[in-house]
Enzyme design. Structure first.
Site, PDB file in Angstrom:
ATOM      1  N   SER A  16      46.525  52.804  40.733  1.00 21.82           N
ATOM      2  CA  SER A  16      47.718  53.440  39.911  1.00 21.82           C
ATOM      3  C   SER A  16      48.667  54.394  40.557  1.00 21.82           C
ATOM      4  O   SER A  16      50.049  54.263  40.406  1.00 21.82           O
ATOM      5  CB  SER A  16      46.917  53.997  38.614  1.00 21.82           C
ATOM      6  OG  SER A  16      46.576  53.014  37.853  1.00 21.82           O
ATOM      7  N   LYS A  65      36.824  55.665  29.492  1.00 20.18           N
ATOM      8  CA  LYS A  65      37.640  55.371  28.421  1.00 20.18           C
ATOM      9  C   LYS A  65      37.440  55.423  27.027  1.00 20.18           C
ATOM     10  O   LYS A  65      38.234  55.705  26.011  1.00 20.18           O
ATOM     11  CB  LYS A  65      37.968  53.570  28.644  1.00 20.18           C
ATOM     12  CG  LYS A  65      39.026  53.363  29.754  1.00 20.18           C
ATOM     13  CD  LYS A  65      39.133  51.923  30.117  1.00 20.18           C
ATOM     14  CE  LYS A  65      40.244  51.605  31.044  1.00 20.18           C
ATOM     15  NZ  LYS A  65      40.495  50.302  31.128  1.00 20.18           N
ATOM     16  N   ASP A 101      46.074  48.358  27.625  1.00 20.36           N
ATOM     17  CA  ASP A 101      45.428  47.096  28.158  1.00 20.36           C
ATOM     18  C   ASP A 101      45.719  45.912  27.450  1.00 20.36           C
ATOM     19  O   ASP A 101      45.985  44.840  28.061  1.00 20.36           O
ATOM     20  CB  ASP A 101      44.004  47.263  28.521  1.00 20.36           C
ATOM     21  CG  ASP A 101      43.533  48.146  29.606  1.00 20.36           C
ATOM     22  OD1 ASP A 101      44.314  48.269  30.619  1.00 20.36           O
ATOM     23  OD2 ASP A 101      42.479  48.916  29.697  1.00 20.36           O
ATOM     24  N   ALA A 129      36.543  44.968  28.886  1.00 19.58           N
ATOM     25  CA  ALA A 129      37.812  44.413  29.306  1.00 19.58           C
ATOM     26  C   ALA A 129      37.924  43.310  28.180  1.00 19.58           C
ATOM     27  O   ALA A 129      39.418  43.104  27.621  1.00 19.58           O
ATOM     28  CB  ALA A 129      37.868  43.896  30.626  1.00 19.58           C
TER      29      ALA A 129
HETATM   30  P1  ATR Z   1      34.433  45.303  31.684  1.00 18.46           P
HETATM   31  O1  ATR Z   1      34.637  46.379  31.589  1.00 18.46           O
HETATM   32  O2  ATR Z   1      34.989  44.807  33.186  1.00 18.46           O
HETATM   33  O3  ATR Z   1      34.353  44.282  31.038  1.00 18.46           O
HETATM   34  P2  ATR Z   1      31.354  45.090  31.556  1.00 18.46           P
HETATM   35  O4  ATR Z   1      31.591  45.930  30.301  1.00 18.46           O
HETATM   36  O5  ATR Z   1      30.344  45.710  32.497  1.00 18.46           O
HETATM   37  O6  ATR Z   1      32.793  45.292  32.484  1.00 18.46           O
HETATM   38  O7  ATR Z   1      31.160  43.557  31.206  1.00 18.46           O
HETATM   39  C1  ATR Z   1      30.873  42.790  32.335  1.00 18.46           C
HETATM   40  C2  ATR Z   1      30.987  41.251  31.622  1.00 18.46           C
HETATM   41  O8  ATR Z   1      30.694  40.569  32.825  1.00 18.46           O
HETATM   42  C3  ATR Z   1      30.016  40.986  30.631  1.00 18.46           C
HETATM   43  O9  ATR Z   1      30.453  40.127  29.619  1.00 18.46           O
HETATM   44  C4  ATR Z   1      28.707  40.384  31.319  1.00 18.46           C
HETATM   45  O10 ATR Z   1      28.042  39.802  30.594  1.00 18.46           O
HETATM   46  P3  ATR Z   1      26.545  40.473  29.948  1.00 18.46           P
HETATM   47  O11 ATR Z   1      27.196  41.042  28.588  1.00 18.46           O
HETATM   48  O12 ATR Z   1      25.806  39.178  29.560  1.00 18.46           O
HETATM   49  O13 ATR Z   1      25.928  41.431  31.016  1.00 18.46           O
HETATM   50  C5  ATR Z   1      29.512  39.574  32.518  1.00 18.46           C
HETATM   51  N1  ATR Z   1      28.835  39.483  33.635  1.00 18.46           N
HETATM   52  C6  ATR Z   1      28.377  40.105  34.577  1.00 18.46           C
HETATM   53  N2  ATR Z   1      27.581  39.754  35.643  1.00 18.46           N
HETATM   54  C7  ATR Z   1      27.544  38.317  35.151  1.00 18.46           C
HETATM   55  C8  ATR Z   1      26.876  37.281  35.695  1.00 18.46           C
HETATM   56  N3  ATR Z   1      26.189  37.268  36.773  1.00 18.46           N
HETATM   57  N4  ATR Z   1      27.043  35.951  34.844  1.00 18.46           N
HETATM   58  C9  ATR Z   1      27.640  36.075  33.733  1.00 18.46           C
HETATM   59  N5  ATR Z   1      28.248  36.946  33.214  1.00 18.46           N
HETATM   60  C10 ATR Z   1      28.166  38.260  33.878  1.00 18.46           C
END
Ligand code: ATR
Length: 267
Positions: A16, A65, A101, A129
């Site tokens: 940013s 956030k 966003d 996200a």
């Molecule tokens: P962000 O703010 O970027 O969305 P987050 O809140 O940590 O980060 O969310 C990460 C997302 O990636 C979640 O949907 C997570 O799935 P889970 O709810 O099952 O944890 C997904 N994710 C992370 N690692 C993963 C993996 N190895 N396989 C499938 N989904 C994954």
């Protein structure tokens, strides 16, 4: 001199400052946009102090956030629905919170041309996200949203909470039939992470595939979509577009998202 910045923990990785710095220079504005490393325990004090130091507003990023929304005096409906704020503006009345966003996500897709908004969208991932993406797609009025997540209970709870046309679909084999858009919001495909393994064959040929991950710019998902002849949009544009409303509010100039900005951020 107008001041703004971004609060995060960590913050060194944030693009940013470079992004806003490019706009400040291009418009010859007497201002500065600085990265501020703020730990969660210091967020409330920081938000009290910054306006007194001359800051017009700040962006907030991970992990602040949700706390930023809670600390605000007023918030947009959109920020409330998403449950998170990324753009704070300091006014005489206090702190106004918004979440840019969601419009940033849509603006990034719109910049690529028309995409099918009259057909279902498939959203992969149910984290922070994903919330912004889901609310954006609801605002745009998509007829149906299919939500897939590794932890299905998380997707079901989010679909319940946000309501309006969101149904779950399995991540291992999401229902892609007649979908017009596929969005990856999981961390799969990010540098250092395994790729997202998704068979795009059932997707109609006019569907758009997008990833909110932008490191790498071309994720394995986008590469396989391209190989199938599908249209793709990378995640960097969302970062660029989400920044514009804050810049406009704080510095009073409508900035342009264009190739020069992209190049400056990637440099
Ligand atoms: P962000 O703010 O970027 O969305 P987050 O809140 O940590 O980060 O969310 C990460 C997302 O990636 C979640 O949907 C997570 O799935 P889970 O709810 O099952 O944890 C997904 N994710 C992370 N690692 C993963 C993996 N190895 N396989 C499938 N989904 C994954």
């Amino acid at each position: 001199m107008i001041l703004a910045g971004v609060l995060g923990d960590p913050i060194a990785q944030s693009k940013s400052p470079r992004l806003h710095g490019h706009w400040l220079a291009r418009h010859g504005i007497d201002g500065a946009y600085v990265p501020l490393h703020v730990r969660p325990d210091d967020l409330a004090d920081t938000l009290r102090l910054l306006p007194r130091l001359g800051f017009a507003g700040v962006n907030v990023t991970i992990p602040h956030k949700a706390a930023a929304l809670a600390a605000a005096t007023s918030a947009t409906d959109r920020a409330r629905r998403i449950g998170a704020a990324n753009t704070l503006t300091f006014t005489d009345d206090g702190i106004e919170a918004d979440n840019t966003d969601a419009p940033g996500f849509l603006a990034n897709l719109d910049a690529a041309g028309d995409w099918p908004t009259d057909r279902p969208a498939v959203v992969l991932g149910a984290g922070g996200a994903a919330r912004a993406v889901l609310v954006a797609l609801q605002e745009r009025g998509l007829p149906a949203i299919r939500l897939a997540n590794r932890t299905e209970a998380t997707a079901a709870a989010l679909a319940d909470e946000l309501g309006r046309g969101i149904a779950t679909t399995p991540l291992a084999a999401p229902d892609l039939a007649d979908a017009g858009l596929v969005v990856n919001t999981t961390s799969l495909g990010m540098q250092g992470q395994p790729p997202l393994d998704l068979d795009l064959a059932p997707l109609p040929s006019d569907a758009l595939v997008t990833d909110i991950v932008y490191a790498p710019l071309e994720t394995p998902l986008l590469a396989s979509a391209k190989a199938r002849g599908l249209r793709t949009v990378d995640g960097l544009g969302m970062l660029l577009h989400q920044a514009a409303p804050g810049f406009r509010r704080w510095f009073g100039v409508e900035p342009m998202v264009d190739g020069a900005l992209r190049a400056a951020v990637l440099a």
